[in-house]
Design a protein around this motif. Structure first.
Motif, PDB file in Angstrom:
ATOM      1  N   TRP A  97      -3.258  -6.503  -1.515  1.00 14.13           N
ATOM      2  CA  TRP A  97      -1.994  -6.032  -0.951  1.00 14.13           C
ATOM      3  C   TRP A  97      -1.517  -6.943   0.182  1.00 14.13           C
ATOM      4  CZ3 TRP A  97      -4.176  -0.431  -0.925  1.00 14.13           C
ATOM      5  CH2 TRP A  97      -3.868   0.198  -2.146  1.00 14.13           C
TER       6      TRP A  97
ATOM      7  N   SER B 239      -8.243   1.780   5.537  1.00 18.00           N
ATOM      8  CA  SER B 239      -8.863   3.031   5.109  1.00 18.00           C
ATOM      9  C   SER B 239      -9.081   3.068   3.597  1.00 18.00           C
ATOM     10  CB  SER B 239      -8.012   4.233   5.551  1.00 18.00           C
ATOM     11  OG  SER B 239      -6.804   4.323   4.806  1.00 18.00           O
ATOM     12  N   HIS B 240      -8.475   2.132   2.876  1.00 19.63           N
ATOM     13  CA  HIS B 240      -8.761   2.049   1.439  1.00 19.63           C
ATOM     14  C   HIS B 240     -10.195   1.556   1.248  1.00 19.63           C
ATOM     15  CE1 HIS B 240      -8.602   0.881  -2.791  1.00 19.63           C
ATOM     16  NE2 HIS B 240      -7.504   1.629  -2.888  1.00 19.63           N
TER      17      HIS B 240
ATOM     18  N   GLN C  49      -8.984  -4.805  -2.799  1.00 19.48           N
ATOM     19  CA  GLN C  49      -7.647  -4.231  -2.927  1.00 19.48           C
ATOM     20  C   GLN C  49      -6.865  -4.400  -1.626  1.00 19.48           C
ATOM     21  OE1 GLN C  49      -5.811  -2.443  -5.775  1.00 19.48           O
ATOM     22  NE2 GLN C  49      -4.584  -3.513  -4.236  1.00 19.48           N
ATOM     23  N   GLN C  50      -7.539  -4.224  -0.494  1.00 24.39           N
ATOM     24  CA  GLN C  50      -6.882  -4.472   0.790  1.00 24.39           C
ATOM     25  C   GLN C  50      -6.323  -5.893   0.843  1.00 24.39           C
ATOM     26  OE1 GLN C  50      -9.553  -3.689   4.072  1.00 24.39           O
ATOM     27  NE2 GLN C  50     -10.367  -1.836   3.117  1.00 24.39           N
TER      28      GLN C  50
ATOM     29  N   HIS D  33      -2.185   8.308   7.541  1.00 27.03           N
ATOM     30  CA  HIS D  33      -2.123   6.945   7.015  1.00 27.03           C
ATOM     31  C   HIS D  33      -1.044   6.832   5.933  1.00 27.03           C
ATOM     32  CE1 HIS D  33      -5.361   5.703   9.442  1.00 27.03           C
ATOM     33  NE2 HIS D  33      -6.365   6.073   8.668  1.00 27.03           N
TER      34      HIS D  33
ATOM     35  N   TRP E 112      -2.745   5.795  -5.047  1.00 23.59           N
ATOM     36  CA  TRP E 112      -3.711   5.965  -3.966  1.00 23.59           C
ATOM     37  C   TRP E 112      -3.272   7.149  -3.122  1.00 23.59           C
ATOM     38  CZ3 TRP E 112      -3.749   2.954   1.224  1.00 23.59           C
ATOM     39  CH2 TRP E 112      -4.888   3.308   1.976  1.00 23.59           C
TER      40      TRP E 112
ATOM     41  N   ASP F 122     -11.732  -0.141  -1.028  1.00 18.72           N
ATOM     42  CA  ASP F 122     -11.978  -1.391  -1.746  1.00 18.72           C
ATOM     43  C   ASP F 122     -11.418  -2.566  -0.938  1.00 18.72           C
ATOM     44  OD1 ASP F 122     -12.077  -3.580  -3.445  1.00 18.72           O
ATOM     45  OD2 ASP F 122     -11.434  -2.456  -5.214  1.00 18.72           O
TER      46      ASP F 122
ATOM     47  N   PRO G 118      -4.244   8.309   0.471  1.00 21.22           N
ATOM     48  CA  PRO G 118      -4.966   8.254   1.759  1.00 21.22           C
ATOM     49  C   PRO G 118      -4.785   9.555   2.522  1.00 21.22           C
ATOM     50  CG  PRO G 118      -2.892   7.105   1.958  1.00 21.22           C
ATOM     51  CD  PRO G 118      -2.983   7.555   0.521  1.00 21.22           C
TER      52      PRO G 118
ATOM     53  N   ALA H 242       0.838  -1.201   0.000  1.00 20.50           N
ATOM     54  CA  ALA H 242       0.000   0.000   0.000  1.00 20.50           C
ATOM     55  C   ALA H 242       0.873   1.251   0.000  1.00 20.50           C
ATOM     56  CB  ALA H 242      -0.929  -0.005   1.203  1.00 20.50           C
TER      57      ALA H 242
END
Length: 307
Positions: free
Chosen positions: A255, A245-246, A251-252, A180, A174, A248, A176, A165
């Motif tokens: 990663w 905090s992403h 996607q979390q 973060h 991304w 999706d 954030p 991330a």
């Protein structure tokens, strides 16, 4: 190189060579290390190439710290205590500012991980950094990849996925919130090799590996070496608040499962044993082969590829 190779080494790196296991460090044809009686020597080497393993515009202090941390993580996975390290440095030119900042990062990492710098080499070429680490462990106690057995539980340290991330933040994929983002970039540039956890694993863990190429891929190495299958429960993965905090969820998970560069430890333990603090159970070992994670279909073969 300005001032010559030996002056460069003396100016930037010779101060980092003191340690209890060092008989002779930088300045001779080879270093001399003392291995305690009843112990074995554990060694590993990692090579980092500019533009492949770190961005071309990365701050040199972070590069220096990162290259030692990455190599030290292999000692943690074997359950070894750190002894010493060497550095082979290829540079396009002898940039004194770059070298000063780089050596600051090297010194910080050598101090933090108790790895005195006892030798190495410098040469001209595309920027490439090779760090070899040496550790010691009581004879016959090294933790290997091949000891997992059906019925064992699978654990991981820390919060996987943060470094991947962080790389996404670095590459502007991304954005954030600032706190973060700073945390995730720190996890990418300054990983923490789990040496304190690693030395507690001999006699407890049946198998171990450090997570460098992605959790699924690295667990696949344990499964292959042990002749068994590993099932991962994605809902049990310990994810940091920054990663979560992403928006999706997939996607979390991508990663965390296949991002790599976390340098956490993944271990297997028989059911009657408990891991040191800092580990979270994420799955089990069973009969079969390969790694299974139903919540992450399509990611099982993913992870970092060197070629």
């Amino acid at each position: 190189m300005a001032g010559g190779e030996f002056e460069l080494i003396a100016r930037h790196f010779s101060a980092f060579g003191r340690g209890p296991g060092v008989v002779l460090g930088v300045g001779d044809d080879a270093a001399v290390l003392s291995v305690p009686e009843g112990c074995e020597l554990v060694t590993s080497v990692d090579t980092l190439v500019e533009g492949v393993h770190f961005p071309e515009d990365a701050f040199p202090e972070d590069i220096g710290y990162r290259c030692v941390a990455v190599a030290a993580s292999d000692l943690a996975a074997m359950g070894a205590s750190p002894l010493a390290t060497t550095l082979a440095l290829t540079l396009p030119e002898a940039d004194d500012f770059w070298l000063h900042a780089f050596s600051e990062g090297i010194g910080q990492a050598c101090s933090a991980f108790h790895l005195p710098l006892v030798g190495g080499d410098t040469t001209r070429g595309p920027r490439t950094i090779s760090v070899q680490v040496f550790g010691v462990i009581e004879r016959g106690r090294a933790v290997r990849r091949s000891g997992a057995r059906p019925g064992d539980a699978v654990f991981v340290s820390g919060t996987p996925g943060d470094a991947a991330a962080g790389l996404a933040v670095l590459q502007s994929r991304w954005q954030p919130e600032p706190d973060h983002g700073e945390y995730l970039l720190g996890r990418y540039y300054r990983p923490t090799p789990r040496l304190v956890l690693g030395v507690q694993l001999p006699g407890i863990a049946s198998a171990a590996i450090d997570v460098s190429d992605g959790l699924l891929q690295d667990l696949g190495h344990i499964a292959a070496a042990s002749g068994c299958a590993i099932e991962i429960l994605a809902e049990q993965l310990p994810l940091s608040a920054a990663l979560q905090s992403h928006p999706d969820r997939q996607q979390q998970l991508a990663w965390a499962l296949s991002g790599g560069d976390d340098y956490e430890l993944c271990i297997t333990l028989p059911q009657d044993r408990r891991p040191p603090g800092g580990f979270t159970r994420i799955g089990s070992v069973r009969e079969g082969q390969g790694v299974v994670c139903e919540a992450a279909a399509g990611l099982e073969q993913a992870g970092y590829r060197h070629f």
